[in-house]
Design a protein around this motif. Structure first.
Motif, PDB file in Angstrom:
ATOM      1  N   THR A 221     -26.884  53.225 -57.821  1.00 43.68           N
ATOM      2  CA  THR A 221     -28.203  53.971 -58.023  1.00 43.68           C
ATOM      3  C   THR A 221     -28.623  54.816 -56.892  1.00 43.68           C
ATOM      4  O   THR A 221     -28.384  54.466 -55.727  1.00 43.68           O
ATOM      5  N   TYR A 222     -28.852  56.058 -56.983  1.00 47.48           N
ATOM      6  CA  TYR A 222     -29.379  56.876 -55.927  1.00 47.48           C
ATOM      7  C   TYR A 222     -30.961  56.794 -55.884  1.00 47.48           C
ATOM      8  O   TYR A 222     -31.611  56.881 -56.943  1.00 47.48           O
ATOM      9  N   PHE A 223     -31.351  56.834 -54.634  1.00 56.77           N
ATOM     10  CA  PHE A 223     -32.962  56.656 -54.386  1.00 56.77           C
ATOM     11  C   PHE A 223     -33.325  58.037 -53.121  1.00 56.77           C
ATOM     12  O   PHE A 223     -32.574  58.292 -52.391  1.00 56.77           O
ATOM     13  N   ASP A 224     -34.568  58.185 -53.475  1.00 55.53           N
ATOM     14  CA  ASP A 224     -35.320  59.134 -52.605  1.00 55.53           C
ATOM     15  C   ASP A 224     -35.748  58.281 -51.371  1.00 55.53           C
ATOM     16  O   ASP A 224     -35.868  57.204 -51.309  1.00 55.53           O
ATOM     17  N   PRO A 225     -36.271  59.067 -50.394  1.00 54.03           N
ATOM     18  CA  PRO A 225     -36.937  58.540 -49.162  1.00 54.03           C
ATOM     19  C   PRO A 225     -37.902  57.363 -49.175  1.00 54.03           C
ATOM     20  O   PRO A 225     -38.050  56.369 -48.681  1.00 54.03           O
ATOM     21  N   ASP A 226     -38.755  57.491 -50.617  1.00 54.63           N
ATOM     22  CA  ASP A 226     -39.720  56.326 -50.924  1.00 54.63           C
ATOM     23  C   ASP A 226     -39.163  55.517 -51.768  1.00 54.63           C
ATOM     24  O   ASP A 226     -39.859  54.619 -52.113  1.00 54.63           O
ATOM     25  N   GLY A 227     -37.956  55.348 -52.111  1.00 52.63           N
ATOM     26  CA  GLY A 227     -37.305  54.377 -53.000  1.00 52.63           C
ATOM     27  C   GLY A 227     -37.206  54.541 -54.309  1.00 52.63           C
ATOM     28  O   GLY A 227     -37.050  53.580 -55.162  1.00 52.63           O
ATOM     29  N   ARG A 228     -37.779  55.632 -54.729  1.00 56.17           N
ATOM     30  CA  ARG A 228     -37.608  55.945 -56.109  1.00 56.17           C
ATOM     31  C   ARG A 228     -36.232  56.406 -56.548  1.00 56.17           C
ATOM     32  O   ARG A 228     -35.499  57.127 -56.076  1.00 56.17           O
ATOM     33  N   ALA A 229     -35.736  55.573 -57.783  1.00 55.87           N
ATOM     34  CA  ALA A 229     -34.441  55.816 -58.108  1.00 55.87           C
ATOM     35  C   ALA A 229     -34.765  57.217 -58.905  1.00 55.87           C
ATOM     36  O   ALA A 229     -35.305  57.442 -59.746  1.00 55.87           O
ATOM     37  N   VAL A 230     -33.444  58.080 -58.780  1.00 54.49           N
ATOM     38  CA  VAL A 230     -33.487  59.478 -59.291  1.00 54.49           C
ATOM     39  C   VAL A 230     -32.300  59.400 -60.218  1.00 54.49           C
ATOM     40  O   VAL A 230     -32.130  60.157 -61.085  1.00 54.49           O
ATOM     41  N   GLU A 231     -31.330  58.527 -60.184  1.00 53.00           N
ATOM     42  CA  GLU A 231     -30.201  58.331 -61.098  1.00 53.00           C
ATOM     43  C   GLU A 231     -29.564  57.248 -61.099  1.00 53.00           C
ATOM     44  O   GLU A 231     -29.513  56.426 -59.734  1.00 53.00           O
ATOM     45  N   THR A 232     -28.884  56.722 -62.115  1.00 50.19           N
ATOM     46  CA  THR A 232     -28.236  55.361 -61.770  1.00 50.19           C
ATOM     47  C   THR A 232     -27.005  55.611 -62.795  1.00 50.19           C
ATOM     48  O   THR A 232     -26.913  56.285 -63.770  1.00 50.19           O
TER      49      THR A 232
END
Length: 253
Positions: A221-232
């Motif tokens: 799973t990829y995350f942005d700096p705020d910890g939001r997942a943008v792809e899994t």
């Protein structure tokens, strides 16, 4: 042999001994199940279970409509998983192989407006049923099957942008990090969870291996700096062909 040992296990142990001692060499076909069952004085079901045990161990392989063979050992290649791959202006899969003098390619199918299953929604931090783009991949190395992947991206992140479809548009095939960066989404870190597994019939058919062969299942799973997942994604890598190595930076003072 001890009487408490089940008959199928006694037979599989004996077959293993016979293969190890060279009675049948790599790639050689064993006698039919009917012949072996008769020789061991057991039913076909017991003989089948004994062979399935050795197939699971990787000593034998079954070929549909042909019989059971001694598996020919294959050389395992190393698959390096590293964030360095995201900074080479190409798909990490293809860039890593190119550095090793090999060719990486893939085939894919994307499905827009796919409701997120419950387990995918949990990983993406969205509600079950929210819309995603689901993409199924078959990755090839030098033209031969190497791994499978199934990816989900929330349409709340990519909807209405040129990178909605991972394999279409100006950044087709460039990887999640570069595609997301083009729409102002920074991928800050990834989490990978590897687990051992066995190939399903469908997975084995696509990978050119036997059902039940060992595979490594990687949940990424990829995350942005705020910890939001943008792809899994769920990745399936055949253990008989690839060993996985993780490369990561060490912080220095």
């Amino acid at each position: 042999m001890p009487s408490e040992v089940p008959p199928y296990q006694q037979i599989s142990d004996d077959l293993r001994r016979r293969v190890t001692e060279g009675e049948w060499g790599p790639g050689e076909r064993l006698p039919s199940r009917a012949q072996l069952a008769l020789a061991y004085g057991v039913g076909a079901n017991v003989l089948q279970r004994a062979q399935e045990r050795l197939i699971t161990e990787g000593l034998l392989e079954g070929r549909a409509g042909s019989g059971t063979y001694v598996r020919t050992p294959t050389e395992r290649s190393r698959m390096v998983r590293t964030r360095h791959g995201e900074r080479r202006g190409d798909s990490p899969f293809r860039a890593d192989l190119r550095e090793r003098g090999r060719t990486g390619s893939w085939e894919s199918n994307s499905y827009v407006r796919t409701p997120a299953p419950e387990h995918v929604a949990a990983r993406l931090g969205i509600a079950p049923g929210e819309l995603t783009v689901r993409t199924c991949y078959e990755f090839l190395v030098d033209g031969r099957p190497a791994q499978l992947a199934e990816s989900w991206e929330p349409m709340a992140v990519t909807g209405g942008t040129p990178v909605l479809m991972p394999e279409f548009g100006p950044l087709a095939g460039r990887g999640v990090v570069e595609r997301m960066a083009s729409i102002g989404v920074v991928v800050d870190f990834a989490v990978e969870v590897p687990r051992p597994g066995r190939a399903t019939a469908d997975q084995a058919n696509l990978l050119g291996i036997s059902t039940g062969d060992l595979v490594t299942l990687v949940e990424r799973t990829y995350f942005d700096p705020d910890g939001r997942a943008v792809e899994t994604a769920d990745i399936v890598i055949p253990d008989t062909l690839w060993e996985i190595a993780y490369e990561f930076p060490v912080e220095r003072r």
